[in-house]
Write a protein that holds these residues in place. Structure first.
Motif: not given
Length: 204
Positions: A74, A78, A103, A106-107, A183, A186
């Protein structure tokens, strides 16, 4: 006759005031635009550095925590997506790129959290070095983003405000793009310190 001369003087003075104001406003818009470009370049440098750090971090973790395959894949996916968006946009800020970078942050946070289950990873010298480098990079990205967005806010306000908007329209100054994720999930960047992971909301 004296009245006409006095009226002419008043008109000339008012015209000079308008011209001086116009030039001053135009120059202020130019300075604002240049400041935005300069502050963005600093962010882009740090984002590029993060792209370079991530593969090494992932490979280091993979060597100790092969079971975290989904998390590792992931992060890489990303990272590749964010880099592709950067190349497509000519390394300029866009909403899509901002969302992808958020994102990715966050990953990365999820990856670091998963590493907590592997003491051997946390004690690896190479991992600790990469962790520290990534943490410093994330901090610089967060600080750079706040500075950039503040400059964008000031510049856009000047463009939209009366009467400076007349100068902006005549000079074809366009609104700048914020670099932030809409968002709230994120809109959080990881702060990674040796063996400790915390999450803090990031101001825009």
């Amino acid at each position: 006759m004296e009245f006409l001369i006095g009226l002419l003087v008043v008109i000339v003075v008012l015209a000079l005031i308008v011209v001086i104001w116009w030039i001053s406003t135009h120059n202020a818009l130019v300075r604002g635009r240049n400041l935005i470009q300069e502050s963005w370049r600093q962010i882009d440098v740090e984002l590029t550095r993060r792209y370079e750090l991530i593969p090494n971090l992932v490979e280091t973790v993979r060597g100790f925590a092969a079971h975290e395959r989904n998390t590792l894949e992931s992060v890489i996916a990303l990272r590749n997506q964010a880099r592709q968006l950067a190349d497509t946009a000519g390394h300029e800020p866009t909403e899509a790129r901002a969302a992808a970078e958020a994102e990715l942050s966050q990953s990365i946070r999820n990856l670091i959290v998963s590493v907590e289950a592997y003491p051997e990873v946390k004690s690896d010298t190479n991992f600790l070095h990469l962790q520290r480098e990534l943490s410093d990079t994330e901090d610089r990205i967060a600080a750079g983003r706040r500075f950039y967005n503040a400059n964008v806010r000031d510049y856009n306000t000047r463009i939209e405000s009366v009467p400076s908007n007349f100068v902006a329209n005549a000079g074809r100054f366009e609104k700048a793009t914020y670099f932030e994720a809409n968002d709230p999930v994120v809109r959080q960047a990881p702060q990674v310190n040796f063996g400790e992971v915390s999450e803090r909301p990031e101001a825009q």
